[in-house]
Motif scaffolding. Sequence first.
Motif, PDB file in Angstrom:
ATOM      1  N   LEU A 436      31.951 -47.251  31.766  1.00 43.25           N
ATOM      2  CA  LEU A 436      31.330 -47.457  30.458  1.00 43.25           C
ATOM      3  C   LEU A 436      30.123 -46.539  30.279  1.00 43.25           C
ATOM      4  O   LEU A 436      29.887 -46.018  29.175  1.00 43.25           O
ATOM      5  N   GLU A 437      29.371 -46.323  31.339  1.00 38.51           N
ATOM      6  CA  GLU A 437      28.244 -45.391  31.256  1.00 38.51           C
ATOM      7  C   GLU A 437      28.739 -43.967  31.001  1.00 38.51           C
ATOM      8  O   GLU A 437      28.111 -43.210  30.248  1.00 38.51           O
ATOM      9  N   LEU A 438      29.875 -43.602  31.610  1.00 44.08           N
ATOM     10  CA  LEU A 438      30.416 -42.261  31.399  1.00 44.08           C
ATOM     11  C   LEU A 438      30.840 -42.054  29.945  1.00 44.08           C
ATOM     12  O   LEU A 438      30.580 -40.997  29.360  1.00 44.08           O
ATOM     13  N   TYR A 439      31.481 -43.061  29.354  1.00 38.25           N
ATOM     14  CA  TYR A 439      31.882 -42.946  27.950  1.00 38.25           C
ATOM     15  C   TYR A 439      30.651 -42.857  27.040  1.00 38.25           C
ATOM     16  O   TYR A 439      30.631 -42.069  26.085  1.00 38.25           O
ATOM     17  N   ALA A 440      29.633 -43.654  27.334  1.00 42.54           N
ATOM     18  CA  ALA A 440      28.409 -43.623  26.530  1.00 42.54           C
ATOM     19  C   ALA A 440      27.745 -42.249  26.620  1.00 42.54           C
ATOM     20  O   ALA A 440      27.224 -41.727  25.619  1.00 42.54           O
ATOM     21  N   GLN A 441      27.769 -41.638  27.811  1.00 41.14           N
ATOM     22  CA  GLN A 441      27.173 -40.314  27.978  1.00 41.14           C
ATOM     23  C   GLN A 441      27.950 -39.261  27.206  1.00 41.14           C
ATOM     24  O   GLN A 441      27.354 -38.372  26.580  1.00 41.14           O
ATOM     25  N   THR A 442      29.287 -39.351  27.235  1.00 36.12           N
ATOM     26  CA  THR A 442      30.109 -38.396  26.488  1.00 36.12           C
ATOM     27  C   THR A 442      29.839 -38.522  24.990  1.00 36.12           C
ATOM     28  O   THR A 442      29.711 -37.518  24.275  1.00 36.12           O
ATOM     29  N   GLN A 443      29.752 -39.756  24.493  1.00 37.59           N
ATOM     30  CA  GLN A 443      29.460 -39.973  23.073  1.00 37.59           C
ATOM     31  C   GLN A 443      28.103 -39.391  22.713  1.00 37.59           C
ATOM     32  O   GLN A 443      27.954 -38.730  21.668  1.00 37.59           O
ATOM     33  N   GLN A 444      27.110 -39.600  23.571  1.00 36.03           N
ATOM     34  CA  GLN A 444      25.766 -39.112  23.286  1.00 36.03           C
ATOM     35  C   GLN A 444      25.715 -37.578  23.315  1.00 36.03           C
ATOM     36  O   GLN A 444      25.040 -36.952  22.494  1.00 36.03           O
ATOM     37  N   ARG A 445      26.437 -36.963  24.261  1.00 38.87           N
ATOM     38  CA  ARG A 445      26.483 -35.485  24.285  1.00 38.87           C
ATOM     39  C   ARG A 445      27.111 -34.957  22.999  1.00 38.87           C
ATOM     40  O   ARG A 445      26.696 -33.924  22.464  1.00 38.87           O
ATOM     41  N   SER A 446      28.118 -35.668  22.516  1.00 36.97           N
ATOM     42  CA  SER A 446      28.771 -35.275  21.278  1.00 36.97           C
ATOM     43  C   SER A 446      27.793 -35.291  20.104  1.00 36.97           C
ATOM     44  O   SER A 446      27.735 -34.349  19.311  1.00 36.97           O
ATOM     45  N   LEU A 447      27.022 -36.359  20.022  1.00 39.76           N
ATOM     46  CA  LEU A 447      26.020 -36.458  18.948  1.00 39.76           C
ATOM     47  C   LEU A 447      24.955 -35.375  19.082  1.00 39.76           C
ATOM     48  O   LEU A 447      24.496 -34.790  18.095  1.00 39.76           O
ATOM     49  N   HIS A 448      24.545 -35.103  20.325  1.00 37.96           N
ATOM     50  CA  HIS A 448      23.529 -34.075  20.570  1.00 37.96           C
ATOM     51  C   HIS A 448      24.045 -32.705  20.123  1.00 37.96           C
ATOM     52  O   HIS A 448      23.322 -31.929  19.482  1.00 37.96           O
ATOM     53  N   ASP A 449      25.319 -32.401  20.447  1.00 38.83           N
ATOM     54  CA  ASP A 449      25.897 -31.116  20.065  1.00 38.83           C
ATOM     55  C   ASP A 449      26.000 -30.980  18.552  1.00 38.83           C
ATOM     56  O   ASP A 449      25.728 -29.905  17.991  1.00 38.83           O
ATOM     57  N   CYS A 450      26.375 -32.064  17.872  1.00 40.47           N
ATOM     58  CA  CYS A 450      26.461 -32.027  16.408  1.00 40.47           C
ATOM     59  C   CYS A 450      25.091 -31.799  15.781  1.00 40.47           C
ATOM     60  O   CYS A 450      24.949 -31.019  14.836  1.00 40.47           O
ATOM     61  N   ALA A 451      24.084 -32.484  16.305  1.00 36.49           N
ATOM     62  CA  ALA A 451      22.730 -32.299  15.790  1.00 36.49           C
ATOM     63  C   ALA A 451      22.280 -30.847  15.957  1.00 36.49           C
ATOM     64  O   ALA A 451      21.678 -30.256  15.037  1.00 36.49           O
ATOM     65  N   ALA A 452      22.585 -30.255  17.106  1.00 37.15           N
ATOM     66  CA  ALA A 452      22.188 -28.871  17.357  1.00 37.15           C
ATOM     67  C   ALA A 452      22.891 -27.924  16.382  1.00 37.15           C
ATOM     68  O   ALA A 452      22.267 -26.989  15.846  1.00 37.15           O
ATOM     69  N   GLN A 453      24.175 -28.167  16.129  1.00 38.66           N
ATOM     70  CA  GLN A 453      24.924 -27.304  15.218  1.00 38.66           C
ATOM     71  C   GLN A 453      24.386 -27.387  13.798  1.00 38.66           C
ATOM     72  O   GLN A 453      24.397 -26.396  13.047  1.00 38.66           O
ATOM     73  N   LEU A 454      23.913 -28.583  13.432  1.00 42.40           N
ATOM     74  CA  LEU A 454      23.433 -28.799  12.061  1.00 42.40           C
ATOM     75  C   LEU A 454      21.945 -28.541  11.918  1.00 42.40           C
ATOM     76  O   LEU A 454      21.390 -28.653  10.804  1.00 42.40           O
ATOM     77  N   GLY A 455      21.290 -28.219  13.022  1.00 46.47           N
ATOM     78  CA  GLY A 455      19.865 -27.950  12.968  1.00 46.47           C
ATOM     79  C   GLY A 455      19.030 -29.202  12.767  1.00 46.47           C
ATOM     80  O   GLY A 455      17.917 -29.138  12.223  1.00 46.47           O
ATOM     81  N   LEU A 456      19.549 -30.334  13.204  1.00 45.30           N
ATOM     82  CA  LEU A 456      18.823 -31.606  13.081  1.00 45.30           C
ATOM     83  C   LEU A 456      18.142 -31.952  14.404  1.00 45.30           C
ATOM     84  O   LEU A 456      18.624 -31.582  15.479  1.00 45.30           O
ATOM     85  N   PRO A 457      17.028 -32.685  14.343  1.00 41.89           N
ATOM     86  CA  PRO A 457      16.323 -33.020  15.589  1.00 41.89           C
ATOM     87  C   PRO A 457      17.146 -33.918  16.518  1.00 41.89           C
ATOM     88  O   PRO A 457      17.132 -33.750  17.729  1.00 41.89           O
ATOM     89  N   SER A 458      17.842 -34.879  15.953  1.00 40.25           N
ATOM     90  CA  SER A 458      18.650 -35.793  16.777  1.00 40.25           C
ATOM     91  C   SER A 458      19.559 -36.634  15.893  1.00 40.25           C
ATOM     92  O   SER A 458      19.351 -36.728  14.674  1.00 40.25           O
ATOM     93  N   LEU A 459      20.568 -37.223  16.519  1.00 42.70           N
ATOM     94  CA  LEU A 459      21.443 -38.183  15.845  1.00 42.70           C
ATOM     95  C   LEU A 459      21.601 -39.373  16.784  1.00 42.70           C
ATOM     96  O   LEU A 459      21.926 -39.203  17.969  1.00 42.70           O
ATOM     97  N   ALA A 460      21.399 -40.559  16.286  1.00 41.92           N
ATOM     98  CA  ALA A 460      21.509 -41.763  17.120  1.00 41.92           C
ATOM     99  C   ALA A 460      22.778 -42.506  16.776  1.00 41.92           C
ATOM    100  O   ALA A 460      23.182 -42.535  15.614  1.00 41.92           O
TER     101      ALA A 460
END
Length: 460
Positions: A436-460
């Motif tokens: 479950l921690e691994l899935y949560a980390q993958t989801q969070q990396r996904s959000l981080h990558d999207c934020a970086a692509q869109l030039g946003l500080p973060s996505l929660a």
Amino acid sequence: MPSFVSPDEIRARFSRAMSDMYKQEVPLYGALLELVGEVNQSVMAQQPDIARALQWTGEAQRLDMERHGAIRVGTAAELGTLARLFAVMGMQPVGYYDLTPAGVPVHSTAFRAVHEQSLQVSPFRVFTSLLRLELIDNAALRELAEELLAQRQIFTPRALHLIEQCERDGGLNETDAQDFVTQALETFRWHHDATVSSAQYQRLHDQHRLVADVVAFKGPHINHLTPRTLDIDAVQAAMPGRGITPKAVIEGPPTRKHPILLRQTSFKALQEEVAFTDQHAASGSHTARFGEVEQRGAALTPKGRELYDRLLNTARDALASFPSESNAGEYLRQLGEHFAEFPDDLAQMREQGLAYFRYFVTEKGVAASELPATLQGLIDAGHLHFQPLVYEDFLPVSAAGIFQSNLGDDAQSHYAGGSTQDSFHQALGREVLDELELYAQTQQRSLHDCAAQLGLPSLA
């Protein structure tokens, strides 16, 4: 700097070599691969939404090579060395499964890659079980099993050397990586020559078929390789036409528009000829290896797993007996009735926090000059797309059902003693990872990558 082959590439090569070997050893496996390939192509041709989803996540590229294997070892030393062997291939132990409540005297983990990029290269997994000898109540039989296991070496000397070399140097070069695949494969090969007499085999078999399977042979032999299908119901229905008789009930959740977790079915593949030590030819027999196919769905959050477990337990309690050929229809009805409570809609599953997701920036999102400030706003505006994370792991109830189906109902012995995860970790030489921690980390990396692509500080 030495030039090392990546662990992901070694794992991909090993998976292909294992599949080729198993196809030779178990001919029905080849027939199953053909059937699964045909069903998958049909699903993608007839259901473009599924094909598009697989393209978003990259699973379309990994689908044909997806396999999981299963092995059973007898000692802590064997498990510990297997962990080191799998580490060469970038595979780590994920999850702990105690199967003793289902009458199977083992506890297990799954070795697999843990990062989404590595999984795209090769999603090969091996469900690995350790026999719990302490649960054998016959002291003389337990001593016999311990003696037999102490005498065997399931790894070639060259495989052990290459494991040590990889640990020391940090990797393997091209020549050594290929040699490693060849040497490691020997651990999983079937051996017709048993290490016990026919009488000893019968004593072990009478205790539990799985005890005989683990103890009576030179090595753990891969006992099934499992391809992934996009429609397990279609595969199950088509098996008899290919000369394959499936088990009566598909393990796991019922049929859904949006699959969750894991569905599995299996068939008995081989009754092997065996030569016992008191026989001159292969005049004995042993049934252990079988065929299996699986359909993987969304990885569920703790909230989603709690709901799944509750609904599954309610359906099984309503059945009031072990699912079998005689009550398969009623069991499917109970599953369908109770799982109506689990939303079969990705947006609802996401909004209710029932599953983990990967997020992708759309072309509209890349082109947008102004962006909403929230994750939901970005989704509503069409700037982000989401797909559920595929469940990479296993289900204890389903694993037990597969074991029981292929070992025979008469093998459902009851073993005292609860979970001993600490002793498993000691044998393994490390703690298992929390899936479950691994899935949560993958989801969070996904959000981080999207934020970086869109030039946003973060996505929660």
